[in-house]
Design an enzyme around this catalytic site. Structure first.
Site, PDB file in Angstrom:
ATOM      1  N   ARG A 105      -5.216 -13.000   0.497  1.00 14.82           N
ATOM      2  CA  ARG A 105      -3.771 -13.092   0.244  1.00 14.82           C
ATOM      3  C   ARG A 105      -3.042 -13.474   1.527  1.00 14.82           C
ATOM      4  O   ARG A 105      -3.649 -13.553   2.587  1.00 14.82           O
ATOM      5  CB  ARG A 105      -3.232 -11.769  -0.309  1.00 14.82           C
ATOM      6  N   CYS A 109       1.897 -20.670   5.225  1.00 13.47           N
ATOM      7  CA  CYS A 109       2.655 -20.854   6.454  1.00 13.47           C
ATOM      8  C   CYS A 109       4.136 -20.869   6.071  1.00 13.47           C
ATOM      9  O   CYS A 109       4.536 -21.614   5.171  1.00 13.47           O
ATOM     10  CB  CYS A 109       2.222 -22.187   7.068  1.00 13.47           C
ATOM     11  N   ASN A 143       5.446  -9.585  -0.283  1.00 17.28           N
ATOM     12  CA  ASN A 143       4.785  -8.320   0.020  1.00 17.28           C
ATOM     13  C   ASN A 143       4.400  -8.292   1.484  1.00 17.28           C
ATOM     14  O   ASN A 143       3.635  -9.140   1.959  1.00 17.28           O
ATOM     15  CB  ASN A 143       3.517  -8.149  -0.823  1.00 17.28           C
ATOM     16  N   GLU A 144       4.970  -7.329   2.209  1.00 20.37           N
ATOM     17  CA  GLU A 144       4.591  -7.074   3.612  1.00 20.37           C
ATOM     18  C   GLU A 144       4.511  -8.348   4.450  1.00 20.37           C
ATOM     19  O   GLU A 144       3.426  -8.769   4.897  1.00 20.37           O
ATOM     20  CB  GLU A 144       3.253  -6.341   3.689  1.00 20.37           C
ATOM     21  N   GLU A 322       5.174   2.211  -0.595  1.00 20.48           N
ATOM     22  CA  GLU A 322       3.765   2.542  -0.831  1.00 20.48           C
ATOM     23  C   GLU A 322       3.421   3.746   0.036  1.00 20.48           C
ATOM     24  O   GLU A 322       3.562   3.696   1.261  1.00 20.48           O
ATOM     25  CB  GLU A 322       2.855   1.367  -0.436  1.00 20.48           C
ATOM     26  N   TRP A 330      -9.314   0.171   4.417  1.00 20.34           N
ATOM     27  CA  TRP A 330      -9.210  -0.906   5.395  1.00 20.34           C
ATOM     28  C   TRP A 330      -9.247  -0.475   6.865  1.00 20.34           C
ATOM     29  O   TRP A 330      -9.251  -1.332   7.733  1.00 20.34           O
ATOM     30  CB  TRP A 330      -7.939  -1.714   5.142  1.00 20.34           C
ATOM     31  N   GLU A 370     -10.111  -3.755  -3.035  1.00 18.28           N
ATOM     32  CA  GLU A 370      -9.625  -2.392  -2.785  1.00 18.28           C
ATOM     33  C   GLU A 370     -10.296  -1.352  -3.675  1.00 18.28           C
ATOM     34  O   GLU A 370      -9.713  -0.308  -3.978  1.00 18.28           O
ATOM     35  CB  GLU A 370      -8.098  -2.379  -2.912  1.00 18.28           C
ATOM     36  N   GLN A 371     -11.550  -1.620  -4.066  1.00 15.45           N
ATOM     37  CA  GLN A 371     -12.225  -0.655  -4.930  1.00 15.45           C
ATOM     38  C   GLN A 371     -12.496   0.671  -4.214  1.00 15.45           C
ATOM     39  O   GLN A 371     -12.736   1.683  -4.848  1.00 15.45           O
ATOM     40  CB  GLN A 371     -13.512  -1.249  -5.503  1.00 15.45           C
ATOM     41  N   MET A 372     -12.436   0.688  -2.859  1.00 12.24           N
ATOM     42  CA  MET A 372     -12.633   1.942  -2.124  1.00 12.24           C
ATOM     43  C   MET A 372     -11.305   2.638  -1.814  1.00 12.24           C
ATOM     44  O   MET A 372     -11.250   3.558  -1.011  1.00 12.24           O
ATOM     45  CB  MET A 372     -13.360   1.668  -0.803  1.00 12.24           C
ATOM     46  N   HIS A 373     -10.223   2.184  -2.437  1.00 14.74           N
ATOM     47  CA  HIS A 373      -8.886   2.728  -2.146  1.00 14.74           C
ATOM     48  C   HIS A 373      -8.472   3.696  -3.243  1.00 14.74           C
ATOM     49  O   HIS A 373      -8.408   3.337  -4.415  1.00 14.74           O
ATOM     50  CB  HIS A 373      -7.888   1.564  -2.085  1.00 14.74           C
TER      51      HIS A 373
HETATM   52  C1  GAL Z   1      -0.711  -2.463   1.645  1.00 13.53           C
HETATM   53  C2  GAL Z   1      -0.457  -3.546   0.604  1.00 13.53           C
HETATM   54  C3  GAL Z   1      -1.011  -3.172  -0.732  1.00 13.53           C
HETATM   55  C4  GAL Z   1      -2.415  -2.641  -0.586  1.00 13.53           C
HETATM   56  C5  GAL Z   1      -2.410  -1.480   0.358  1.00 13.53           C
HETATM   57  C6  GAL Z   1      -3.762  -0.825   0.543  1.00 13.53           C
HETATM   58  O1  GAL Z   1      -0.651  -2.966   2.930  1.00 13.53           O
HETATM   59  O2  GAL Z   1       0.909  -3.808   0.460  1.00 13.53           O
HETATM   60  O3  GAL Z   1      -1.007  -4.300  -1.568  1.00 13.53           O
HETATM   61  O4  GAL Z   1      -3.236  -3.650  -0.105  1.00 13.53           O
HETATM   62  O5  GAL Z   1      -1.969  -1.919   1.603  1.00 13.53           O
HETATM   63  O6  GAL Z   1      -3.676   0.256   1.425  1.00 13.53           O
END
Ligand code: GAL
Length: 643
Positions: A105, A109, A143-144, A322, A330, A370-373
């Site tokens: 993602r 630019c 997003n971010e 969030e 991560w 993000e399966q480990m989240h």
């Molecule tokens: C954030 C992001 C989310 C998700 C999350 C995981 O930085 O906005 O989409 O990736 O981290 O911790």
């Protein structure tokens, strides 16, 4: 105001048959907000110009019917493959000149005109369709911005846009710009770097050795302005179709665009708070600190951002968009939060004025990156640990008095432009503006002080007993004058006022403080293992200036060199990067009227207009105000003067 909770949800990840049950469970938990949509471009516009809104209509209807209010995200952080195939030049280029490819993602630019046009199209279609929808109660742009290091792009598109931006900075006849003015401002006589034309100017990467700092700083300012323009384009479109407030979700310790400028176009600032991930990957803390707070997060990092984003939000409006609910995927290490921390983090946000806290995410995804989240639910839909803590917060919110905001006794100015200047010229490994400001913030918090963060445009300092403006490398004259006239005490330095707007050392030498003969006559950075001891305790680490002139010396080295001196009736110049002991000592000396208390290790205090909160970030019970507060516990007291 009623403080509220929410959650981030991805209907496109789950069978439609599951949505209604999810919505009912969210509502039963007491959630108000559900943020959706921000990565679903491919589902919204599967092929160019063909939109599929059916699923999103039904998702919003299902969530809304359960009583939830939708925060709808624009999907521009995840351009689908067809967009990239159409505009291969939109991919960002890193400082090494490598194209950053498709497959995750934020692969765009900010300067690519073709990509901007695609963004305008999808945002217009989205805003037209859902602007009138009664369930869409707020918007999130993209997003971010800058997450994954995505603001600085060294692409051809960026280079062309940089030229145009520079012509605007150095206007000349017609649209040509004044290249001689640029050469003079940047000092391009050095190393024969004078340009004949703006088109000759490259991006500040891949040079043989160090690039001119004025050039590098200009590129960072340009890149920041590109983010502002990108965001503004979306805001203008959304506002044409909707009255709902617009937010963006900023990040922790991401400073390479000016959040105040982006925030000026938005209604609400929000940020994404991942205390355990941030401790590991961006706090800059040493290993002992990381071990001590591995399952709680740094005691000041979240609070700092809460205070920063309160300043970024229009009229102080801000959210946590969030909130970390459990282990993330991560960081270098991804431990589980100590039981109670999700509740603590949530309440700490409310204590700093958050209107809403949304957990990321509703259910853990069994697939993809993000399966480990963790989420509030496990992949099998059973409640995960954080679900219980969110339930607890909901119950507490019902009975708790509202959190009343009030001006803090002390303030720290935060200037993204100064952060860029330090990034260009840190002068020593690991020296950063963020690190310096955060060190001052931590010192305040260790003294039990609540802090307001101020944007660099602030000129009215009324009501503050102490204002700190460390490291602001370019200080406009009217800011210096306003600080000189402030009613409270002021601490500036090191490096405050060290450069003119084009990165030149000023003469008279810095800080060129009105009414003072103080000069910084020499600067040095210091190895981290060679700190310089201060008389009376504490030390200077990393950076120390030699100063001459000025008034009374308030802090000196053991060898008697001045480190902090007066340069105005109520202004003190601090010539070094102190440790916590030094900063705390200076605060006590400079502003003795402040009510300070040494906080127990790992405990932090936050005073609002009506209450005082204490947050126990340690793994032990701690006695606070005569009460035993468990690990990850909170003590909350209504102030006696409030009825
Ligand atoms: C954030 C992001 C989310 C998700 C999350 C995981 O930085 O906005 O989409 O990736 O981290 O911790």
């Amino acid at each position: 105001m009623k403080r509220t909770l929410g959650v981030c949800y991805y209907p496109e990840h789950w069978p439609e048959a599951q949505w209604a049950e999810d919505a009912v469970r969210m509502a039963d938990l007491g959630l108000t907000w559900v943020r959706i949509g921000e990565f679903a471009w491919k589902r919204m516009e599967p092929v160019e110009g063909t939109y599929d809104w059916g699923w999103l209509d039904r998702a919003i209807e299902t969530l809304g019917a359960a009583g939830l209010r939708v925060v709808l995200g624009t999907p521009t952080a995840t351009p689908p493959a067809w967009v990239v195939a159409k505009h291969p030049g939109m991919l960002p280029v890193d400082a090494e000149g490598r194209v950053r490819g498709y497959g995750s993602r934020r692969h765009y630019c900010f300067s690519h005109a073709g990509y901007l046009a695609e963004c305008r199209k999808i945002v217009t279609a989205l805003a037209k369709r859902y602007g009138p929808n009664p369930h869409v109660a707020a918007w999130q742009t993209d997003n971010e911005y800058s997450c994954h290091d995505t603001v600085l792009s060294y692409s051809d598109a960026a280079r062309t846009a940089f030229h145009d931006w520079l012509r605007g900075q150095f206007p000349g006849p017609g649209n040509d710009g004044d290249i001689d003015a640029l050469n003079a401002a940047w000092g391009n006589v050095f190393w024969s770097m004078d340009y004949d034309d703006f088109d000759q100017i490259g991006l500040p990467n891949l040079t043989v050795t160090e690039v001119n700092p004025a050039h590098a700083h200009a590129f960072r300012r340009f890149s920041s302005d590109q983010v502002v323009a990108f965001n503004r384009a979306q805001v203008d479109i959304i506002r044409a179709h909707s009255d709902a407030p617009i937010a963006h979700n900023y990040m922790g310790r991401i400073t390479d665009f000016d959040h105040f400028k982006v925030g000026a176009d938005l209604d609400i600032a929000s940020w994404d708070s991942y205390p355990l991930g941030f401790l590991e990957d961006r706090s800059g803390a040493d290993d002992a600190h990381k071990r001590a707070y591995a399952r709680q997060g740094d005691p000041d990092f979240q609070a700092f951002h809460h205070d920063l984003y309160r300043a970024v939000g229009r009229d102080g409006r801000w959210w946590v968009m969030e909130q970390q609910p459990g282990p993330v995927n991560w960081a270098p290490y991804n431990p589980a939060p100590l039981p109670g921390m999700v509740r603590l983090w949530t309440w700490e946000a409310f204590a700093h004025g958050a209107e809403a806290v949304c957990y990321f995410r509703w259910r853990q995804a069994p697939f993809a990156q993000e399966q480990m989240h963790a989420g509030l639910l496990r992949p099998d839909s059973v409640e995960a640990e954080a679900f219980g803590e969110a339930t607890e917060v909901m119950a507490e919110l019902k009975d708790a008095p509202d959190v009343a905001m009030a001006q803090a006794p002390v303030a720290i100015m935060f200037d993204y432009d100064a952060d860029a200047a330090w990034a260009v010229q840190p002068h020593g490994v690991d020296l950063s503006y963020f690190g310096l400001v955060f060190a001052w913030y931590r010192a305040c918090r260790k003294l039990g002080l609540s802090v307001d963060i101020l944007p660099p445009t602030t000129r009215d300092f009324a009501g503050y007993a102490l204002v700190m403006v460390p490291g602001m490398m370019h200080m406009p004259d009217d800011l210096k004058a306003a600080l000189n006239d402030a009613e409270g005490q002021i601490i500036i330095g090191p490096r405050s006022g060290a450069r003119d707007p084009h990165f030149n050392i000023t003469t008279p030498l810095p800080p060129a403080w009105p009414g003072s003969d103080l000069v910084v006559s020499r600067v040095q950075s210091i190895r981290p293992d060679l700190p310089i001891a201060l008389a009376g305790g504490g030390q200077v680490e990393g950076y120390l200036e030699q100063i001459e002139g000025g008034g009374e010396v308030v802090l000196r080295t053991e060898d008697d060199a001045p480190v902090a001196v007066q340069c105005g009736a109520r202004v003190t110049y601090m010539a070094g990067w102190g440790d916590d002991v030094a900063h705390m000592a200076l605060i006590r000396v400079v502003a003795p009227e402040l009510a300070v208390t040494d906080m127990p290790k790992g405990v932090r205090r936050r005073a609002t207009g009506s209450e005082v909160f204490w947050f126990n970030y340690t793994t032990q019970a701690v006695e606070i105000e005569g009460q035993d507060v468990p690990p990850a516990g909170i003590l909350r007291k209504v102030l006696s003067h409030v009825s």
